[in-house]
Enzyme design. Structure first.
Site, PDB file in Angstrom:
ATOM      1  N   PHE A 176     -21.620  78.811 -54.147  1.00  0.00           N
ATOM      2  CA  PHE A 176     -20.359  78.288 -54.662  1.00  0.00           C
ATOM      3  C   PHE A 176     -19.472  77.687 -53.586  1.00  0.00           C
ATOM      4  O   PHE A 176     -18.584  76.882 -53.891  1.00  0.00           O
ATOM      5  CB  PHE A 176     -19.572  79.406 -55.367  1.00  0.00           C
ATOM      6  CG  PHE A 176     -18.892  80.365 -54.422  1.00  0.00           C
ATOM      7  CD1 PHE A 176     -17.633  80.087 -53.916  1.00  0.00           C
ATOM      8  CD2 PHE A 176     -19.508  81.552 -54.036  1.00  0.00           C
ATOM      9  CE1 PHE A 176     -16.997  80.969 -53.035  1.00  0.00           C
ATOM     10  CE2 PHE A 176     -18.887  82.431 -53.158  1.00  0.00           C
ATOM     11  CZ  PHE A 176     -17.622  82.132 -52.659  1.00  0.00           C
ATOM     12  N   ARG A 204     -20.635  78.662 -60.696  1.00  0.00           N
ATOM     13  CA  ARG A 204     -19.178  78.782 -60.558  1.00  0.00           C
ATOM     14  C   ARG A 204     -18.488  77.429 -60.362  1.00  0.00           C
ATOM     15  O   ARG A 204     -17.315  77.290 -60.674  1.00  0.00           O
ATOM     16  CB  ARG A 204     -18.843  79.700 -59.373  1.00  0.00           C
ATOM     17  CG  ARG A 204     -19.260  81.142 -59.590  1.00  0.00           C
ATOM     18  CD  ARG A 204     -18.970  81.971 -58.367  1.00  0.00           C
ATOM     19  NE  ARG A 204     -19.254  83.391 -58.587  1.00  0.00           N
ATOM     20  CZ  ARG A 204     -19.103  84.326 -57.665  1.00  0.00           C
ATOM     21  NH1 ARG A 204     -18.678  84.014 -56.459  1.00  0.00           N
ATOM     22  NH2 ARG A 204     -19.377  85.584 -57.945  1.00  0.00           N
ATOM     23  N   CYS A 308     -19.953  80.539 -44.419  1.00  0.00           N
ATOM     24  CA  CYS A 308     -20.833  81.399 -43.633  1.00  0.00           C
ATOM     25  C   CYS A 308     -20.675  81.167 -42.140  1.00  0.00           C
ATOM     26  O   CYS A 308     -21.144  81.970 -41.337  1.00  0.00           O
ATOM     27  CB  CYS A 308     -22.285  81.196 -44.047  1.00  0.00           C
ATOM     28  SG  CYS A 308     -22.922  79.544 -43.696  1.00  0.00           S
ATOM     29  N   GLU A 415     -19.777  91.674 -44.866  1.00  0.00           N
ATOM     30  CA  GLU A 415     -19.383  90.271 -44.880  1.00  0.00           C
ATOM     31  C   GLU A 415     -18.316  90.133 -45.966  1.00  0.00           C
ATOM     32  O   GLU A 415     -18.623  90.154 -47.157  1.00  0.00           O
ATOM     33  CB  GLU A 415     -20.565  89.355 -45.175  1.00  0.00           C
ATOM     34  CG  GLU A 415     -20.165  87.879 -45.098  1.00  0.00           C
ATOM     35  CD  GLU A 415     -21.283  86.925 -45.485  1.00  0.00           C
ATOM     36  OE1 GLU A 415     -21.243  85.767 -45.053  1.00  0.00           O
ATOM     37  OE2 GLU A 415     -22.197  87.350 -46.223  1.00  0.00           O
TER      38      GLU A 415
END
Length: 532
Positions: A176, A204, A308, A415
């Site tokens: 997403f 999403r 990320c 995370e």
């Protein structure tokens, strides 16, 4: 859903207006289309998921769970198209990429508005999302060079050469957080090398991916070269199991990535799966203080921490810890609001569940002794009372006697994927390296210093795939590859760049003998060839 043929707005102002547009008065939310064999159509599914604006909770559109028949049709179409597309010339495929990049530039504002509305990131960041994907398309246009093989005369009248050939039908499963960039990591490289693809956008925020595939058809990609299906678990398992699909590209979380890698490879497929991350920044006392603080604030809190390659951990070495109060002050100045609002720095998180999880991790860490020196929990945004907002949050780990104690709190082990920065302290660069190398992830890291010797030591000794030296988010440009390592990737071939070409092709080696004497001699040679 935005039409691929819409004209590009003259300025970003129209995109902002589109992003602000309320759908509350609509009789029913629009339904996201599927694409199979070039046909853009509404699924016959009886299961539809709401795509919600994270800033307002308005239902932007509905996305289906593609039916089994639709998914089968997508794979069949891709397999049939591969028979001809794989035989197309590299110049034909190059032209499609050249035309596609021009169309993406034309529709950048429309794509960005769609991303902001469905994902929540700021319009400026959404444009960056599109632009970084566009760079991969531009790199794919270099396929006449990228897909070259090798040639060597190995003996008298004998040559050995290699051919890079496409695999067949491939699949892409997207996250997403980058609704445009990640699909553009996948289907341009796959199709430019002669493959076809079944693409599953995130449920999403699917509209940008659908728009991009429509643009690819407008650019000349043949019907069936990229087919778009939608869904969640059933769609993922379909691409893992279908015998026509030879390779899968995935970007997302650990759980889904490990499942796809295990199930896909068990079925004999080639899989590249980018998973989670916990990137660290190391701040040395000799760094440029102003530049470093700005870099940390941007990398930790930009995109609401939902990338990320964000920097959710900062390790301050020695006297560098004196910078922490100023870091807090700069983070306080960031504007939290809807992504469509001018000057917004931090938009909403993708969902209520994501917000609740982030706040819980901070609370659990606080109970275990961490100090919350900047608390963004419970922030109120006046115009958007229903948004999933978390303001910039900074958590300082308590002093510890050992490495194990330092890294045991949830704000470090999890995370978080939110605008939460965890601060650790170390006495030396070696201690900082020990912390990073003990972490299970190896996606990205950065060091801030004015010492060439320290920078080189860090780059050589850190066990992480992507290293920034005074660069907070060292995502490589597409002529290189995205080289996350260790727990951040499963599969041994990375995304885009030369690695992307390697992933989407297989090498065939040909050895050919054309003896000059065969044109005139009638004598057979029965001796074992020595290849002199």
């Amino acid at each position: 859903m935005l039409a691929a043929t819409s004209a590009r707005p003259a300025t970003a102002a129209l995109a902002a207006a589109l992003a602000r547009r309320s759908l509350a008065s609509a009789a029913a939310p629009p339904k996201v289309k599927s694409i199979i064999n070039g046909e853009v159509f509404e699924s016959s599914s009886n299961v539809w998921h709401k795509v919600v604006d994270p800033a307002t909770q308005e239902v932007v559109c509905l996305v289906p769970e593609s039916t089994k028949d639709e998914m089968e049709a997508a794979a069949k179409s891709a397999a049939e198209t591969f028979k001809t597309w794989s035989k197309s010339t590299v110049l034909t495929r190059q032209k499609v990429m050249l035309d596609l990049q021009a169309l993406i530039r034309r529709d950048t504002d429309l794509l960005a508005a769609s991303i902001t509305r469905e994902q929540g990131k700021t319009l400026a960041d959404a444009r960056g999302d599109v632009f970084r994907g566009l760079q991969v398309v531009e790199h794919a246009a270099a396929m006449p060079t990228l897909q070259m093989g090798e040639h060597l005369p190995v003996a008298t009248d004998m040559d050995t050469y290699t051919i890079r050939q496409p695999l067949g039908v491939t699949a892409g499963v997207c996250p997403f957080n980058f609704p445009a960039m990640i699909p553009l990591w996948m289907f341009p490289m796959a199709t430019a090398t002669g493959n076809t693809m079944v693409l599953k956008p995130s449920e999403r925020d699917p509209s940008a991916a659908v728009h991009l595939v429509q643009l690819a058809h407008e650019a000349g990609l043949p019907n069936g070269a990229v087919n778009v299906i939608h869904g969640t678990h059933d769609a993922v398992n379909f691409v893992c199991d279908h015998p026509a699909i030879k390779a899968i590209s995935f970007v997302g979380g650990d759980r889904a990535g490990k499942h796809i890698f295990a199930r896909g490879t068990a079925n004999g497929k080639r899989v590249q799966a980018n998973l989670g991350a916990k990137n660290h920044a190391v701040i040395l006392p000799d760094c440029n203080v102003n530049a470093t603080l700005n870099a940390l604030v941007g990398a930790a809190f930009g995109a609401a921490g939902q990338r990320c390659m964000a920097l959710p951990v900062a390790i301050f070495v020695g006297k560098a810890r004196e910078m922490i109060p100023e870091l807090v002050e700069r983070a306080k100045k960031l504007k939290v609001s809807a992504g469509c609002e001018p000057d917004t720095d931090v938009g909403p998180l993708i969902s209520a569940a994501a917000l609740q999880r982030a706040e819980s991790i901070v609370a659990d860490s606080e109970k275990l002794g961490a100090r919350v020196v900047l608390d963004g929990r419970g922030i109120k945004v006046e115009k958007y009372p229903n948004g999933h907002f978390l303001g910039p949050t900074i958590v300082v780990q308590p002093a510890a006697k050992s490495l194990a104690e330092t890294t045991q709190l949830p704000c470090y082990t999890e995370e978080i994927f939110a605008p939460v920065l965890t601060i650790l302290e170390a006495d030396t660069l070696d201690q900082a390296l020990e912390l990073i190398n003990a972490n299970k992830y190896g996606n990205g890291t950065a060091v801030f210093t004015n010492s060439g010797a320290a920078a080189r030591k860090f780059a050589m000794e850190v066990d992480v795939g992507q290293v920034g030296i005074n660069v907070p988010i060292p995502v490589p440009l597409p002529m290189f590859a995205f080289t996350g390592s260790r727990g951040s990737i499963q599969g041994d071939i990375n995304f885009y760049g030369k690695s992307g070409v390697n992933f989407y092709t297989q090498i065939k080696t040909v050895t050919a003998l054309w003896k000059a004497e065969d044109a005139v001699s009638s004598q057979a040679n029965v001796v074992m060839p020595t290849m002199k």
